[in-house]
Scaffold this motif. Structure first.
Motif, PDB file in Angstrom:
ATOM      1  N   GLU A 291      15.173  31.045 -39.963  1.00 48.33           N
ATOM      2  CA  GLU A 291      15.560  32.627 -40.927  1.00 48.33           C
ATOM      3  C   GLU A 291      14.875  33.253 -40.070  1.00 48.33           C
ATOM      4  OE1 GLU A 291      14.548  29.162 -44.930  1.00 48.33           O
ATOM      5  OE2 GLU A 291      13.381  29.869 -44.112  1.00 48.33           O
ATOM      6  N   ALA A 292      13.908  33.249 -39.055  1.00 46.91           N
ATOM      7  CA  ALA A 292      12.494  34.346 -38.828  1.00 46.91           C
ATOM      8  C   ALA A 292      13.014  35.247 -37.936  1.00 46.91           C
ATOM      9  CB  ALA A 292      11.740  33.339 -37.641  1.00 46.91           C
ATOM     10  N   ASP A 293      12.624  36.677 -38.468  1.00 49.52           N
ATOM     11  CA  ASP A 293      12.749  37.522 -37.922  1.00 49.52           C
ATOM     12  C   ASP A 293      12.184  38.240 -36.701  1.00 49.52           C
ATOM     13  OD1 ASP A 293      14.499  38.877 -40.267  1.00 49.52           O
ATOM     14  OD2 ASP A 293      12.931  37.740 -41.046  1.00 49.52           O
ATOM     15  N   ILE A 294      10.855  37.434 -36.101  1.00 55.66           N
ATOM     16  CA  ILE A 294       9.730  37.393 -35.626  1.00 55.66           C
ATOM     17  C   ILE A 294       9.459  35.324 -34.896  1.00 55.66           C
ATOM     18  CG2 ILE A 294       7.947  38.457 -36.353  1.00 55.66           C
ATOM     19  CD1 ILE A 294       6.812  39.649 -34.606  1.00 55.66           C
ATOM     20  N   VAL A 295       9.504  36.064 -33.669  1.00 59.14           N
ATOM     21  CA  VAL A 295       8.549  34.719 -33.584  1.00 59.14           C
ATOM     22  C   VAL A 295       7.449  34.943 -32.250  1.00 59.14           C
ATOM     23  CG1 VAL A 295       9.361  32.333 -31.922  1.00 59.14           C
ATOM     24  CG2 VAL A 295      10.378  33.234 -33.605  1.00 59.14           C
ATOM     25  N   VAL A 296       6.597  34.661 -32.897  1.00 59.84           N
ATOM     26  CA  VAL A 296       5.409  34.596 -31.534  1.00 59.84           C
ATOM     27  C   VAL A 296       5.102  33.173 -31.034  1.00 59.84           C
ATOM     28  CG1 VAL A 296       3.119  35.176 -31.153  1.00 59.84           C
ATOM     29  CG2 VAL A 296       4.644  36.245 -32.641  1.00 59.84           C
ATOM     30  N   PHE A 297       5.171  33.160 -29.510  1.00 60.71           N
ATOM     31  CA  PHE A 297       4.882  32.149 -29.181  1.00 60.71           C
ATOM     32  C   PHE A 297       3.285  32.403 -28.518  1.00 60.71           C
ATOM     33  CE2 PHE A 297       9.033  31.871 -27.908  1.00 60.71           C
ATOM     34  CZ  PHE A 297       9.774  30.778 -28.309  1.00 60.71           C
ATOM     35  N   ASN A 298       1.728  31.428 -28.648  1.00 61.79           N
ATOM     36  CA  ASN A 298       0.856  31.663 -28.322  1.00 61.79           C
ATOM     37  C   ASN A 298       0.816  30.359 -27.683  1.00 61.79           C
ATOM     38  OD1 ASN A 298      -1.739  32.651 -28.579  1.00 61.79           O
ATOM     39  ND2 ASN A 298      -2.291  31.638 -30.797  1.00 61.79           N
TER      40      ASN A 298
ATOM     41  N   VAL B 186       5.243  37.062 -26.468  1.00 61.56           N
ATOM     42  CA  VAL B 186       4.839  35.840 -25.678  1.00 61.56           C
ATOM     43  C   VAL B 186       3.255  36.002 -25.665  1.00 61.56           C
ATOM     44  CG1 VAL B 186       5.028  34.006 -24.216  1.00 61.56           C
ATOM     45  CG2 VAL B 186       7.036  35.432 -24.562  1.00 61.56           C
ATOM     46  N   VAL B 187       2.412  35.262 -25.627  1.00 65.12           N
ATOM     47  CA  VAL B 187       1.125  36.011 -25.705  1.00 65.12           C
ATOM     48  C   VAL B 187       0.203  34.783 -25.637  1.00 65.12           C
ATOM     49  CG1 VAL B 187       1.148  37.566 -28.136  1.00 65.12           C
ATOM     50  CG2 VAL B 187       0.164  35.282 -28.206  1.00 65.12           C
ATOM     51  N   GLY B 188      -1.310  35.260 -25.622  1.00 68.17           N
ATOM     52  CA  GLY B 188      -2.227  34.094 -25.183  1.00 68.17           C
ATOM     53  C   GLY B 188      -2.951  33.492 -23.680  1.00 68.17           C
ATOM     54  N   CYS B 189      -3.614  32.715 -23.493  1.00 65.31           N
ATOM     55  CA  CYS B 189      -3.714  32.432 -22.140  1.00 65.31           C
ATOM     56  C   CYS B 189      -2.380  32.404 -20.894  1.00 65.31           C
ATOM     57  CB  CYS B 189      -4.338  31.708 -22.164  1.00 65.31           C
ATOM     58  SG  CYS B 189      -5.627  31.281 -23.259  1.00 65.31           S
ATOM     59  N   MET B 190      -1.738  32.636 -21.065  1.00 62.40           N
ATOM     60  CA  MET B 190      -0.634  31.934 -19.715  1.00 62.40           C
ATOM     61  C   MET B 190      -0.003  33.161 -19.407  1.00 62.40           C
ATOM     62  SD  MET B 190       3.512  30.213 -20.330  1.00 62.40           S
ATOM     63  CE  MET B 190       4.207  31.274 -20.732  1.00 62.40           C
ATOM     64  N   THR B 191      -0.389  34.242 -20.634  1.00 63.73           N
ATOM     65  CA  THR B 191       0.407  36.173 -20.018  1.00 63.73           C
ATOM     66  C   THR B 191      -0.659  36.588 -19.576  1.00 63.73           C
ATOM     67  OG1 THR B 191      -0.609  37.142 -22.160  1.00 63.73           O
ATOM     68  CG2 THR B 191       1.693  35.653 -21.948  1.00 63.73           C
ATOM     69  N   GLN B 192      -2.012  36.113 -19.358  1.00 60.69           N
ATOM     70  CA  GLN B 192      -3.108  36.703 -19.181  1.00 60.69           C
ATOM     71  C   GLN B 192      -3.670  36.710 -17.877  1.00 60.69           C
ATOM     72  OE1 GLN B 192      -4.249  37.962 -21.001  1.00 60.69           O
ATOM     73  NE2 GLN B 192      -5.902  39.342 -19.388  1.00 60.69           N
ATOM     74  N   GLN B 193      -3.087  35.549 -16.621  1.00 57.65           N
ATOM     75  CA  GLN B 193      -2.850  35.379 -15.719  1.00 57.65           C
ATOM     76  C   GLN B 193      -2.294  35.938 -15.012  1.00 57.65           C
ATOM     77  OE1 GLN B 193      -1.834  30.672 -15.160  1.00 57.65           O
ATOM     78  NE2 GLN B 193      -0.733  31.207 -16.694  1.00 57.65           N
TER      79      GLN B 193
END
Length: 440
Positions: free
Chosen positions: A38-45, A78-85
């Motif tokens: 159903e989602a129009d946006i999916v955010v992975f934190n 895709v956001v959060g700690c993993m992407t900050q590396q």
């Protein structure tokens, strides 16, 4: 109305940041859904504290490739700690070209503009902010999800650089919010009907050291304790090297500050603690426990315990088991050491995985024994429980937590959620307590 789904990995800090993400999305006109179709946006934190969390996130991101082909106008962020590396943002774009937005923890505030651009222009973006010490942003939009409990950040980042930990590298140095801003948000949460508030920080005990007004954690707790009304305050996490007697005294003297302290020790071995760069000894830790128990005899003390850290030998592990027996933790979060690229421990000699697995099982068994014994001591006592939720698989039952952090299940109605209920404990089972409401 368009819909959003947020998939969150990791700690309470990430869970609260997902509430901020939800606040942004709802401001933009999205409504929440738990159904990806159903989602129009999916955010992975995302989280990168352990390898399993990172692999889990990457696997679930990859699984959306076919979904994206069926929904080409939908947005994946895709956001959060993993992407900050270092290099992770570009690496994600190369591995998952169907991802629209990549943001780190330090520039999450740019999500709103990134979504607008993605919706209007379909521009692929990598927006990793290289600034390791971004300014604190006040008055953020938040769509809270854990009523009757609320999270409240008092600081961000970490200065400790434990040799196994990636957090300082992805969240930057410690940055404290001003006390006045924290107190204003705290009072607002009380006005909004939140009876329990958890103060968040990577190391709350070092709050205020970067401010020039004399602020510290003990003083903050003291000011919170002066606020009139019936409420509860918890906090996490605490670094043992910074937990001082002033904090213990304030908790002991205030009925609104929970008699519950999460104090991660990680290892009971001085040799391993030194290699972890934890900057305390087992003796110093036990002194803190003695000080807590002297002032707060019924305090629920929980901890984090790691096995399989580089160089760990059987004698080191036995020291950890000894700490478990001596302290009698209410509960412990137990982990096998996970190699994190870019940390000093990643270059150290690694423990055999099978040895680590054997140790974690032995550790869990010992802690379970201690937890069960501690739970037994509550039988026959009456506890004040903040009713938090219904029990879906047990009609007519509700659950909540005591002041000391114990989960209590008892017969009740949904209307009790968010209220304090006196419950007499009839039986215990492992870490859980079961009782009946005490009538006036």
């Amino acid at each position: 109305m368009q819909k959003y789904r947020i998939i969150t990995y990791g700690c309470q800090m990430n869970l609260h940041e997902s509430e901020k993400i939800a606040g942004i999305l709802e401001y933009l006109g999205y409504a929440q859904t738990e159904n990806t179709e159903e989602a129009d946006i999916v955010v992975f934190n995302t989280c990168c504290i352990r390898d399993n969390a990172e692999k889990h996130a990457l696997g679930n991101i990859g699984a959306l490739k076919k979904w994206k082909m069926r929904h080409p106008s939908a947005i994946i962020a895709v956001v959060g700690c993993m992407t900050q590396q270092d290099g992770a943002g570009n690496g994600l774009r190369e591995k998952f070209p169907f991802v629209d937005i990549v943001l780190g923890t330090n520039n999450l505030y740019r999500l709103e503009d990134a979504i607008r651009q993605a919706r209007e222009n379909r521009v692929k973006q990598v927006l990793i902010d290289p600034d390791p010490n971004p300014p604190i942003r006040e008055h953020e939009r938040v769509a809270r999800s854990k009523r009757p409990n609320a999270w409240l950040n008092i600081m961000y980042g970490c200065n400790n650089f434990c040799t196994y930990c990636i957090v300082p590298h992805v969240r930057g140095r410690e940055r404290s919010r001003k006390t006045a801003d924290i107190l204003q948000e705290f009072r607002t949460l009380l006005d909004q009907g939140y009876p329990e508030i958890t103060l968040l920080g990577q190391n709350v005990n070092s709050y205020g050291h970067d401010l020039d007004d004399g602020s510290n954690f003990a003083h903050l707790l003291e000011q919170i304790a002066r606020i009139p009304g019936k409420f509860r305050v918890r906090f996490m996490s605490s670094h043992p090297k910074d937990l001082n007697r002033d904090v213990i005294d304030i908790i002991a003297s205030s009925p609104n500050l929970c008699n519950s302290i999460h104090l991660p020790i990680q290892s009971g071995s001085n040799r391993i603690l030194e290699k972890m760069n934890r900057r305390y000894t087992r003796e110093a830790y036990l002194d803190i426990i003695d000080a807590i128990r002297a002032k707060i005899p019924d305090c629920g003390i929980t901890t984090d315990l790691m096995v399989g850290f580089p160089y760990e030998e059987e004698r080191d592990f036995e020291d950890t088991l000894d700490i478990v027996r001596r302290v009698g933790f209410s509960a412990a979060f137990t982990f096998i050491y996970s190699v994190r690229r870019g940390t000093p421990a990643a270059q150290m000699p690694q423990v055999d995985p099978q040895v680590a697995k054997d140790r974690i099982m032995r550790l869990i068994a010992e802690q379970n024994r201690m937890t069960k014994a501690a739970s037994k001591t509550y039988e026959g006592k009456t506890l004040e429980v903040l009713c938090e939720d219904i029990v879906p698989k047990r009609p007519g039952m509700v659950c909540g937590r005591s002041d000391t952090g114990r989960l209590v299940t008892f017969e009740g109605i949904p209307e009790w959620i968010g209220t304090f209920v006196p419950v007499t404990i009839q039986r215990s089972q492992s870490a859980s307590l079961f009782g009946i409401r005490k009538e006036n």
